[in-house]
Design an enzyme around this catalytic site. Structure first.
Site, PDB file in Angstrom:
ATOM      1  N   SER A 314       0.829  -1.201   0.000  1.00  0.00           N
ATOM      2  CA  SER A 314       0.000   0.000   0.000  1.00  0.00           C
ATOM      3  C   SER A 314       0.872   1.262   0.000  1.00  0.00           C
ATOM      4  CB  SER A 314      -0.944  -0.040   1.215  1.00  0.00           C
ATOM      5  OG  SER A 314      -1.925   0.972   1.149  1.00  0.00           O
ATOM      6  N   ASP A 378      -8.042  -4.564  -6.528  1.00  0.00           N
ATOM      7  CA  ASP A 378      -7.513  -3.681  -5.483  1.00  0.00           C
ATOM      8  C   ASP A 378      -7.636  -2.224  -5.939  1.00  0.00           C
ATOM      9  OD1 ASP A 378      -6.098  -2.353  -3.522  1.00  0.00           O
ATOM     10  OD2 ASP A 378      -4.334  -3.650  -3.625  1.00  0.00           O
ATOM     11  N   HIS A 471      -7.777  -5.074  -1.256  1.00  0.00           N
ATOM     12  CA  HIS A 471      -6.492  -4.509  -0.849  1.00  0.00           C
ATOM     13  C   HIS A 471      -5.864  -5.258   0.327  1.00  0.00           C
ATOM     14  CE1 HIS A 471      -3.436  -1.457  -0.744  1.00  0.00           C
ATOM     15  NE2 HIS A 471      -3.725  -1.080   0.477  1.00  0.00           N
TER      16      HIS A 471
END
Length: 492
Positions: A314, A378, A471
């Site tokens: 991320s 995602d 995610h």
């Protein structure tokens, strides 16, 4: 392309900053209902009047949506923080007492274990979401790497588990690195973040062994689930342009401690060729970039044969690729010669096409050294928005896994801006499939793949917000371990 102004406050450097705080709800309603340039301009600051006008005319909707997202996140900022603290405490309370029934039993017998935040037993929400901490089954990871495809998969597995581990506190990380991985824990940093105005950029360093190490790993922490500032950074479209290098996401630069949008001129001191800050004061030593760079250089001097790898999930993935980018800008040639690779997972875009071409020229030859892993739908890798004004572009090798964990190398993941109507139905169908699969993973793939109630709950949320549940680090660990294809071509 607008021209540069040498008499600007930034000395010729160009920038664009989206400022949600410059207007209120009435301004947003006016902009949404009536449109118009004036409303968009109110929320944007730029070094270049021509650029400001182009943004206002052609891309006011993107600006307004970004501002709305940031304002919503800001409204829920404190509630999110309080909820996160409560959720983490309760998760640790239940786990440290053996479950809800165990807690009730201990309560009746006066033996309740109270979680201590920051201790080696206090696990983050991400750690409870996916509790896997053991590495891919290889006795000697470094020896395997470069000798076989399985060794390369072991390295990739180390990176995703290390990226997931970066969400934990220093004591948890040290305990797992030393006692589970049998490696050498070097240090943990909590760097100053100029965007958040606090020490919140977490990163740790390890070596495969304390003496004569072959591998040094740097892992940056990603977006905290309940941290509003982290999510605002992902939705931020502000950038700073470095001459001859390209446009770079301003929020990510601030997270590394390389400038402050309150005074855009501060970026120039850090982001010039072969230049760094004149000062080496205490605040500077607290920034993630300089603290990690200094430690890395000392480790490379100590371990003459070692190479280093950088990773993150991320937001941590964005910082992982920007770290070597700035090393190259500062002409740290001896350091960069010993870069083994950069692995990122669910990473947002960090800059424009010019930046991408510069980095590909440095990291793609003679063999690729930058690998960007994306799982299915995602949302985060599709941020910030990719259009002709904001110019955010991915670069490097993209290893894309679909919901069946089939991997393929692509130039760009499908549905690059996520909100395309063409993919809407498949996004929700995938979310349903992922929820159904999560209930049977333990039976189909073995006990290490069994998903707990928290992961399944996130899958339920994914029925409404598919890009958020996709995610989860769980998807990336599963992709690496169950994926039918993986990267080849790296070697020591």
């Amino acid at each position: 392309m607008a021209t540069e102004f040498d008499d600007s406050p930034t000395g010729g450097f160009r920038y664009l900053i989206v400022r949600p705080e410059n207007g209120g709800i009435a301004d947003l309603v006016r902009g949404l209902v009536r449109g118009g340039e004036a409303t968009a301009v109110k929320f944007v600051e730029s070094s270049d009047e021509d650029l400001l006008g182009a943004v206002a005319v052609d891309h006011r909707w993107v600006i307004l949506v970004s501002v709305i997202a940031c304002k919503i996140i800001a409204v829920f900022g404190k509630p999110m923080e309080w909820t996160g603290c409560l959720v983490e405490f309760l998760l640790n309370l239940f786990s440290q007492n053996g479950s809800l029934l165990g807690l009730l039993y201990n309560l009746l017998h006066g033996k309740v274990v109270i979680p201590q935040r920051g201790s080696e037993t206090f696990i983050s929400t991400i750690g409870h979401l996916d509790g896997r901490i053991d590495l891919y089954k290889r006795d000697d990871l470094v020896k395997e790497v470069g000798d076989s495809a399985s060794g390369e998969q072991a390295l990739m597995d180390l990176c995703i588990i290390a990226a997931k581990l970066a969400y934990e506190n220093a004591n948890v990380i040290r305990n797992i690195v030393v006692h589970h991985w049998k490696m050498h824990f070097v240090d943990f940093y909590n760097g100053w973040n100029d965007f958040q105005k606090q020490c919140s950029t977490q990163v740790f360093i390890l070596c495969d062994k304390p003496k004569d190490a072959n591998l040094i790993l740097i892992s940056f922490r990603g977006t905290e689930p309940f941290d509003a500032d982290d999510w605002s950074t992902d939705f931020d479209y502000s950038w700073y342009e470095i001459p001859k290098l390209g446009k770079v996401h301003m929020g990510f630069l601030e997270a590394l401690g390389l400038g402050d949008r309150a005074n855009a001129a501060t970026f120039q001191a850090h982001l010039q060729v072969n230049a760094g800050p004149a000062s080496t004061g205490r605040m500077l030593e607290r920034t993630a970039y300089y603290a990690v760079r200094n430690k890395l250089k000392s480790l490379l001097m100590e371990h003459k044969k070692a190479k280093f790898i950088v990773t993150g999930h991320s937001l941590g993935g964005a910082l992982a690729i920007l770290f070597p980018t700035v090393l190259l800008l500062h002409e740290e040639k001896e350091v960069m010669q010993r870069l083994l690779g950069v692995y990122t997972f669910g990473q947002p875009r960090v800059g424009n096409q010019q930046l991408g071409k510069f980095m590909e020229a440095q990291l793609d030859h003679p063999i690729p050294k930058y690998f960007r892993v994306v799982y299915c739908n995602d949302l985060v890798p599709r941020l910030p928005y990719d259009d002709n004004t904001f110019l955010y572009k991915h670069f490097g090798v993209c290893l894309y896994y679909d919901s069946w964990y089939i991997g393929q190398k692509v130039d760009e993941e499908p549905n690059r801006n996520y909100f395309g109507s063409r993919y809407l139905i498949t996004e929700y169908l995938n979310a349903v499939w992922e929820l159904m699969r999560s209930l049977t993973m333990g039976y189909m793939q073995g006990p290490e793949y069994k998903e707990g109630w928290l992961s399944i709950f996130l899958r339920v949320i994914g029925l409404a917000l598919p890009g958020v549940s996709a995610h989860s680090p769980t998807n990336y660990v599963n992709s690496v371990r169950l994926g039918k294809e993986y990267i080849s071509g790296m070697s020591f």
